[in-house]
Design a protein around this motif. Structure first.
Motif, PDB file in Angstrom:
ATOM      1  N   THR A 179       0.854  -0.948   0.102  1.00 13.65           N
ATOM      2  CA  THR A 179      -0.027  -0.013   0.015  1.00 13.65           C
ATOM      3  C   THR A 179       1.026   1.213  -0.006  1.00 13.65           C
ATOM      4  O   THR A 179       1.902   1.254   0.720  1.00 13.65           O
ATOM      5  CB  THR A 179      -0.928   0.119   1.253  1.00 13.65           C
ATOM      6  OG1 THR A 179      -0.156  -0.099   2.447  1.00 13.65           O
ATOM      7  CG2 THR A 179      -1.871  -1.205   1.220  1.00 13.65           C
ATOM      8  N   ARG A 180       0.347   2.203  -0.504  1.00 10.53           N
ATOM      9  CA  ARG A 180       1.178   3.619  -0.686  1.00 10.53           C
ATOM     10  C   ARG A 180       0.042   4.601  -0.463  1.00 10.53           C
ATOM     11  O   ARG A 180      -1.028   4.773  -1.301  1.00 10.53           O
ATOM     12  CB  ARG A 180       1.940   3.706  -2.219  1.00 10.53           C
ATOM     13  CG  ARG A 180       2.521   5.011  -2.207  1.00 10.53           C
ATOM     14  CD  ARG A 180       3.511   4.768  -3.716  1.00 10.53           C
ATOM     15  NE  ARG A 180       2.538   4.922  -4.595  1.00 10.53           N
ATOM     16  CZ  ARG A 180       2.520   6.035  -5.396  1.00 10.53           C
ATOM     17  NH1 ARG A 180       2.959   7.090  -5.329  1.00 10.53           N
ATOM     18  NH2 ARG A 180       1.387   5.862  -6.712  1.00 10.53           N
ATOM     19  N   HIS A 181       0.224   5.551   0.431  1.00  8.63           N
ATOM     20  CA  HIS A 181      -0.544   6.458   0.830  1.00  8.63           C
ATOM     21  C   HIS A 181      -0.113   7.723  -0.250  1.00  8.63           C
ATOM     22  O   HIS A 181       0.824   8.459  -0.077  1.00  8.63           O
ATOM     23  CB  HIS A 181      -0.472   6.840   2.169  1.00  8.63           C
ATOM     24  CG  HIS A 181      -0.861   6.149   3.359  1.00  8.63           C
ATOM     25  ND1 HIS A 181      -2.249   6.284   3.722  1.00  8.63           N
ATOM     26  CD2 HIS A 181      -0.502   5.035   3.476  1.00  8.63           C
ATOM     27  CE1 HIS A 181      -2.512   5.279   4.440  1.00  8.63           C
ATOM     28  NE2 HIS A 181      -1.564   4.610   4.676  1.00  8.63           N
ATOM     29  N   ARG A 240      -2.589  10.155  -0.419  1.00  8.29           N
ATOM     30  CA  ARG A 240      -3.145  11.429   0.529  1.00  8.29           C
ATOM     31  C   ARG A 240      -3.410  10.707   1.872  1.00  8.29           C
ATOM     32  O   ARG A 240      -3.359   9.493   1.883  1.00  8.29           O
ATOM     33  CB  ARG A 240      -4.293  12.044  -0.306  1.00  8.29           C
ATOM     34  CG  ARG A 240      -3.949  12.756  -1.394  1.00  8.29           C
ATOM     35  CD  ARG A 240      -5.301  13.729  -1.690  1.00  8.29           C
ATOM     36  NE  ARG A 240      -6.526  13.112  -1.422  1.00  8.29           N
ATOM     37  CZ  ARG A 240      -7.377  12.897  -2.702  1.00  8.29           C
ATOM     38  NH1 ARG A 240      -7.056  12.953  -3.840  1.00  8.29           N
ATOM     39  NH2 ARG A 240      -8.393  12.139  -2.186  1.00  8.29           N
ATOM     40  N   THR A 241      -3.752  11.549   2.727  1.00 12.43           N
ATOM     41  CA  THR A 241      -4.304  10.961   3.993  1.00 12.43           C
ATOM     42  C   THR A 241      -5.478  10.020   3.975  1.00 12.43           C
ATOM     43  O   THR A 241      -5.450   9.227   4.606  1.00 12.43           O
ATOM     44  CB  THR A 241      -4.370  12.052   4.999  1.00 12.43           C
ATOM     45  OG1 THR A 241      -5.424  12.738   4.534  1.00 12.43           O
ATOM     46  CG2 THR A 241      -3.173  12.766   5.391  1.00 12.43           C
ATOM     47  N   ASP A 242      -6.229  10.404   2.923  1.00 13.90           N
ATOM     48  CA  ASP A 242      -7.469   9.748   2.996  1.00 13.90           C
ATOM     49  C   ASP A 242      -7.658   8.797   1.434  1.00 13.90           C
ATOM     50  O   ASP A 242      -8.684   8.384   1.096  1.00 13.90           O
ATOM     51  CB  ASP A 242      -8.879  10.652   2.810  1.00 13.90           C
ATOM     52  CG  ASP A 242      -8.715  11.670   1.481  1.00 13.90           C
ATOM     53  OD1 ASP A 242      -7.646  11.798   0.981  1.00 13.90           O
ATOM     54  OD2 ASP A 242      -9.601  12.146   1.252  1.00 13.90           O
ATOM     55  N   VAL A 293      -5.251   5.595  -0.547  1.00 11.10           N
ATOM     56  CA  VAL A 293      -4.484   4.724  -0.800  1.00 11.10           C
ATOM     57  C   VAL A 293      -4.277   3.940  -1.929  1.00 11.10           C
ATOM     58  O   VAL A 293      -5.418   3.294  -2.600  1.00 11.10           O
ATOM     59  CB  VAL A 293      -4.458   3.627   0.572  1.00 11.10           C
ATOM     60  CG1 VAL A 293      -3.463   2.518   0.470  1.00 11.10           C
ATOM     61  CG2 VAL A 293      -4.346   4.566   1.943  1.00 11.10           C
ATOM     62  N   CYS A 338     -10.378   4.451  -0.598  1.00 16.45           N
ATOM     63  CA  CYS A 338     -10.625   5.868  -0.390  1.00 16.45           C
ATOM     64  C   CYS A 338     -11.504   6.179   0.858  1.00 16.45           C
ATOM     65  O   CYS A 338     -12.532   5.148   0.843  1.00 16.45           O
ATOM     66  CB  CYS A 338     -11.265   6.618  -1.621  1.00 16.45           C
ATOM     67  SG  CYS A 338     -11.981   8.348  -1.347  1.00 16.45           S
ATOM     68  N   ARG A 339     -11.184   7.005   1.760  1.00 19.67           N
ATOM     69  CA  ARG A 339     -11.815   7.357   2.992  1.00 19.67           C
ATOM     70  C   ARG A 339     -12.971   8.304   2.686  1.00 19.67           C
ATOM     71  O   ARG A 339     -12.699   9.285   2.362  1.00 19.67           O
ATOM     72  CB  ARG A 339     -11.010   7.879   4.224  1.00 19.67           C
ATOM     73  CG  ARG A 339     -11.765   7.605   5.357  1.00 19.67           C
ATOM     74  CD  ARG A 339     -11.155   8.331   6.456  1.00 19.67           C
ATOM     75  NE  ARG A 339     -11.814   8.230   7.797  1.00 19.67           N
ATOM     76  CZ  ARG A 339     -11.247   7.778   8.869  1.00 19.67           C
ATOM     77  NH1 ARG A 339     -10.143   7.266   8.987  1.00 19.67           N
ATOM     78  NH2 ARG A 339     -12.273   7.894   9.906  1.00 19.67           N
ATOM     79  N   GLU A 360      -9.795   0.348   6.724  1.00 19.87           N
ATOM     80  CA  GLU A 360      -8.977   0.312   5.501  1.00 19.87           C
ATOM     81  C   GLU A 360      -8.342  -1.118   5.248  1.00 19.87           C
ATOM     82  O   GLU A 360      -8.457  -1.512   4.260  1.00 19.87           O
ATOM     83  CB  GLU A 360      -7.644   1.461   5.704  1.00 19.87           C
ATOM     84  CG  GLU A 360      -6.873   1.488   4.780  1.00 19.87           C
ATOM     85  CD  GLU A 360      -5.694   2.572   4.675  1.00 19.87           C
ATOM     86  OE1 GLU A 360      -4.683   2.159   4.707  1.00 19.87           O
ATOM     87  OE2 GLU A 360      -6.067   3.534   5.311  1.00 19.87           O
TER      88      GLU A 360
END
Length: 106
Positions: free
Chosen positions: A47-49, A51-53, A55, A68-69, A94
């Motif tokens: 997994t690679r973030h 943005r904070t929301d 991945v 996506c959150r 997640e």
């Protein structure tokens, strides 16, 4: 007799042969679907973030999709382009969304 089989992307061909040989030795019928399901369950993902929301979920050779959150849910999006990815489910965590992408049939 249950034998643990670790089929990572580096050992997939050898492990596939062992699965088939084990099935033959125990007189178990082996189908391509069962073989692929077994290997898929052992697939390693990273997994690679972005943005904070958001991945990215990928194997060693391809992007499986994105997580996506949105509020308190995590959306699993299948596809290598986030603009065209299809939603395959909404999950409470997640890690469940990542697992859904890993296990999803192509």
């Amino acid at each position: 007799m249950i034998e643990h089989i670790d089929a990572t992307h580096t050992s997939t061909t050898g492990e596939a042969r062992r699965i088939v040989e084990l099935a033959a030795a125990t007189n178990t019928s082996m189908s391509d679907r069962l073989l692929l399901d077994t290997l898929r369950r052992r697939a390693q993902v990273t997994t690679r973030h972005i943005r904070t929301d958001f991945v990215e979920v990928a194997t060693g050779s391809s992007v499986l999709g994105y997580v996506c959150r949105q509020r308190k849910q995590f959306l699993a999006l299948r596809g290598d382009d986030p603009a065209w990815a299809q939603e395959i489910g909404r999950y409470a965590t997640e890690s469940l969304a990542v697992e859904a992408l890993r296990m999803r049939r192509a």
